[in-house]
Design a protein around this motif. Structure first.
Motif, PDB file in Angstrom:
ATOM      1  N   PHE A  13      -4.156  -3.979  -0.010  1.00 29.86           N
ATOM      2  CA  PHE A  13      -5.117  -4.224   1.163  1.00 29.86           C
ATOM      3  C   PHE A  13      -4.030  -3.587   2.310  1.00 29.86           C
ATOM      4  CE2 PHE A  13      -6.568  -6.607   4.767  1.00 29.86           C
ATOM      5  CZ  PHE A  13      -7.643  -6.120   4.649  1.00 29.86           C
ATOM      6  N   PHE A  14      -2.939  -4.399   2.377  1.00 26.08           N
ATOM      7  CA  PHE A  14      -2.060  -4.159   3.612  1.00 26.08           C
ATOM      8  C   PHE A  14      -1.590  -2.598   3.800  1.00 26.08           C
ATOM      9  CE2 PHE A  14       2.181  -3.774   5.455  1.00 26.08           C
ATOM     10  CZ  PHE A  14       1.940  -4.453   6.671  1.00 26.08           C
ATOM     11  N   THR A  15      -1.224  -2.040   2.637  1.00 20.30           N
ATOM     12  CA  THR A  15      -0.537  -0.808   2.697  1.00 20.30           C
ATOM     13  C   THR A  15      -1.739   0.143   2.969  1.00 20.30           C
ATOM     14  OG1 THR A  15      -0.730  -0.466   0.289  1.00 20.30           O
ATOM     15  CG2 THR A  15       1.438  -1.038   1.235  1.00 20.30           C
ATOM     16  N   LEU A  16      -3.058   0.305   2.296  1.00 17.16           N
ATOM     17  CA  LEU A  16      -4.074   1.077   2.522  1.00 17.16           C
ATOM     18  C   LEU A  16      -4.516   0.878   4.191  1.00 17.16           C
ATOM     19  CD1 LEU A  16      -6.221   0.939  -0.568  1.00 17.16           C
ATOM     20  CD2 LEU A  16      -4.892   2.691   0.359  1.00 17.16           C
ATOM     21  N   LEU A  17      -4.576  -0.430   4.559  1.00 21.76           N
ATOM     22  CA  LEU A  17      -4.890  -0.457   5.983  1.00 21.76           C
ATOM     23  C   LEU A  17      -4.041   0.132   6.898  1.00 21.76           C
ATOM     24  CD1 LEU A  17      -7.178  -1.912   7.652  1.00 21.76           C
ATOM     25  CD2 LEU A  17      -5.341  -3.928   7.678  1.00 21.76           C
ATOM     26  N   VAL A  18      -2.648  -0.269   6.718  1.00 17.95           N
ATOM     27  CA  VAL A  18      -1.712   0.154   7.527  1.00 17.95           C
ATOM     28  C   VAL A  18      -1.471   1.569   7.562  1.00 17.95           C
ATOM     29  CG1 VAL A  18       0.685  -0.144   8.714  1.00 17.95           C
ATOM     30  CG2 VAL A  18      -1.060  -2.262   8.205  1.00 17.95           C
ATOM     31  N   ILE A  19      -0.597   1.716   6.267  1.00 16.79           N
ATOM     32  CA  ILE A  19      -0.021   3.158   6.063  1.00 16.79           C
ATOM     33  C   ILE A  19      -1.264   4.129   5.967  1.00 16.79           C
ATOM     34  CG2 ILE A  19       1.432   4.435   4.655  1.00 16.79           C
ATOM     35  CD1 ILE A  19       2.788   2.278   6.245  1.00 16.79           C
ATOM     36  N   GLY A  20      -1.984   3.808   4.974  1.00 12.20           N
ATOM     37  CA  GLY A  20      -3.301   4.688   4.622  1.00 12.20           C
ATOM     38  C   GLY A  20      -4.142   4.973   5.859  1.00 12.20           C
ATOM     39  N   GLN A  79       3.828   3.370 -11.969  1.00 15.14           N
ATOM     40  CA  GLN A  79       3.040   2.835 -10.919  1.00 15.14           C
ATOM     41  C   GLN A  79       2.663   4.104  -9.860  1.00 15.14           C
ATOM     42  OE1 GLN A  79       5.278   0.060  -8.858  1.00 15.14           O
ATOM     43  NE2 GLN A  79       5.587  -1.180 -10.701  1.00 15.14           N
ATOM     44  N   LEU A  80       3.427   4.995  -9.975  1.00 18.56           N
ATOM     45  CA  LEU A  80       3.005   6.325  -9.145  1.00 18.56           C
ATOM     46  C   LEU A  80       1.920   7.121  -9.801  1.00 18.56           C
ATOM     47  CD1 LEU A  80       3.441   8.349  -6.739  1.00 18.56           C
ATOM     48  CD2 LEU A  80       5.108   9.587  -8.245  1.00 18.56           C
ATOM     49  N   LEU A  81       2.022   7.075 -11.044  1.00 17.74           N
ATOM     50  CA  LEU A  81       1.083   7.924 -12.231  1.00 17.74           C
ATOM     51  C   LEU A  81      -0.066   7.202 -12.156  1.00 17.74           C
ATOM     52  CD1 LEU A  81       3.796   9.382 -14.698  1.00 17.74           C
ATOM     53  CD2 LEU A  81       2.553  10.513 -12.861  1.00 17.74           C
ATOM     54  N   THR A  82      -0.431   6.063 -11.820  1.00 15.47           N
ATOM     55  CA  THR A  82      -1.568   5.263 -12.057  1.00 15.47           C
ATOM     56  C   THR A  82      -2.522   5.842 -10.734  1.00 15.47           C
ATOM     57  OG1 THR A  82      -1.004   3.313 -10.547  1.00 15.47           O
ATOM     58  CG2 THR A  82      -0.647   3.305 -13.011  1.00 15.47           C
ATOM     59  N   GLY A  83      -2.003   6.845 -10.071  1.00 12.62           N
ATOM     60  CA  GLY A  83      -2.941   7.254  -9.033  1.00 12.62           C
ATOM     61  C   GLY A  83      -3.884   8.380  -9.574  1.00 12.62           C
ATOM     62  N   VAL A 117      -2.088  10.049   0.709  1.00 12.23           N
ATOM     63  CA  VAL A 117      -2.178   8.434   0.949  1.00 12.23           C
ATOM     64  C   VAL A 117      -1.601   7.820  -0.128  1.00 12.23           C
ATOM     65  CG1 VAL A 117      -3.646   6.579   0.977  1.00 12.23           C
ATOM     66  CG2 VAL A 117      -4.136   8.614   2.472  1.00 12.23           C
ATOM     67  N   TRP A 118      -1.635   8.328  -1.368  1.00 13.23           N
ATOM     68  CA  TRP A 118      -1.366   7.322  -2.529  1.00 13.23           C
ATOM     69  C   TRP A 118       0.236   7.583  -2.461  1.00 13.23           C
ATOM     70  CZ3 TRP A 118      -3.433   4.370  -5.676  1.00 13.23           C
ATOM     71  CH2 TRP A 118      -2.687   3.906  -7.071  1.00 13.23           C
ATOM     72  N   PHE A 124       6.351   3.479   0.512  1.00 11.13           N
ATOM     73  CA  PHE A 124       6.249   2.375   1.549  1.00 11.13           C
ATOM     74  C   PHE A 124       6.423   1.234   0.649  1.00 11.13           C
ATOM     75  CE2 PHE A 124       4.547  -0.979   4.237  1.00 11.13           C
ATOM     76  CZ  PHE A 124       5.429  -1.087   5.366  1.00 11.13           C
ATOM     77  N   ALA A 125       5.636   0.984  -0.366  1.00 12.17           N
ATOM     78  CA  ALA A 125       6.026  -0.297  -0.928  1.00 12.17           C
ATOM     79  C   ALA A 125       6.980  -0.419  -1.971  1.00 12.17           C
ATOM     80  CB  ALA A 125       4.583  -0.502  -1.901  1.00 12.17           C
ATOM     81  N   ILE A 126       7.651   0.632  -2.396  1.00  9.88           N
ATOM     82  CA  ILE A 126       8.831   0.239  -3.061  1.00  9.88           C
ATOM     83  C   ILE A 126      10.044   0.467  -2.218  1.00  9.88           C
ATOM     84  CG2 ILE A 126       7.735   1.687  -5.129  1.00  9.88           C
ATOM     85  CD1 ILE A 126       9.588   4.133  -4.607  1.00  9.88           C
ATOM     86  N   GLY A 127      10.019   0.568  -0.914  1.00 10.12           N
ATOM     87  CA  GLY A 127      11.090   0.839   0.019  1.00 10.12           C
ATOM     88  C   GLY A 127      10.906   0.018   1.180  1.00 10.12           C
ATOM     89  N   PRO A 128      10.436   0.589   2.413  1.00  9.70           N
ATOM     90  CA  PRO A 128      10.383   0.067   3.416  1.00  9.70           C
ATOM     91  C   PRO A 128       9.758  -1.200   3.629  1.00  9.70           C
ATOM     92  CG  PRO A 128       9.875   2.435   3.809  1.00  9.70           C
ATOM     93  CD  PRO A 128      10.118   1.907   2.355  1.00  9.70           C
TER      94      PRO A 128
END
Length: 144
Positions: A13-20, A79-83, A117-118, A124-128
């Motif tokens: 929710f957070f990453t989609l709302l902010v970054i996405g 985790q990346l490939l689940t996109g 977006v993905w 963002f989730a794996i780093g910053p």
């Protein structure tokens, strides 16, 4: 970090709302296809909403499957490939609902928007994300 189900949903929710959300505001005017700027924003933010809503059960399945692994987590590339399957499901849902008067998104625009977006939210989730939320990884990915 081994994320809990609640942590996965909160992080999504957070990453989609902010970054996405920020990325969608930037990229939507430049995506291929027609329509007014408002229609483009409505279509792309619909994609974001579907990614979140369909991702809730998707994360449940992912969380269930990782319980069978010894370390209770997957390699980061998985985790990346689940996109890929998630993007296919979102696209099929978008194409099966035909609402008159509701803006649609072209295949090329969807591919560009969803993929960027993905990747941005994943990066963002794996780093910053670990910088402003120091305890995030120790709390199973939960933000609240």
């Amino acid at each position: 970090m081994t994320p809990t189900y609640a942590g996965r949903v909160q992080t999504r929710f957070f990453t989609l709302l902010v970054i996405g959300g920020i990325w969608t505001l930037i990229i939507a005017p430049f995506l291929p296809g027609g329509g007014t700027l408002g229609m483009r924003y409505q279509a792309t933010f619909t994609v974001l909403a579907l990614v979140f809503l369909l991702g809730i059960p998707w994360d449940g399945i992912w969380y269930f499957l990782q319980q069978f692994r010894w370390e209770k987590d997957w390699p980061i590339m998985y985790q990346l490939l689940t996109g890929i399957p998630e993007g296919i499901v979102v696209w099929l849902v978008l194409k099966t609902r035909d609402v008159p008067g509701h803006p649609t998104i072209t295949g090329a625009a969807f591919d560009i928007h969803f993929t960027t977006v993905w990747i941005l939210t994943w990066l963002f989730a794996i780093g910053p994300m670990r910088v402003p939320f120091l305890r995030w990884r120790f709390r199973g990915g939960r933000l609240v």
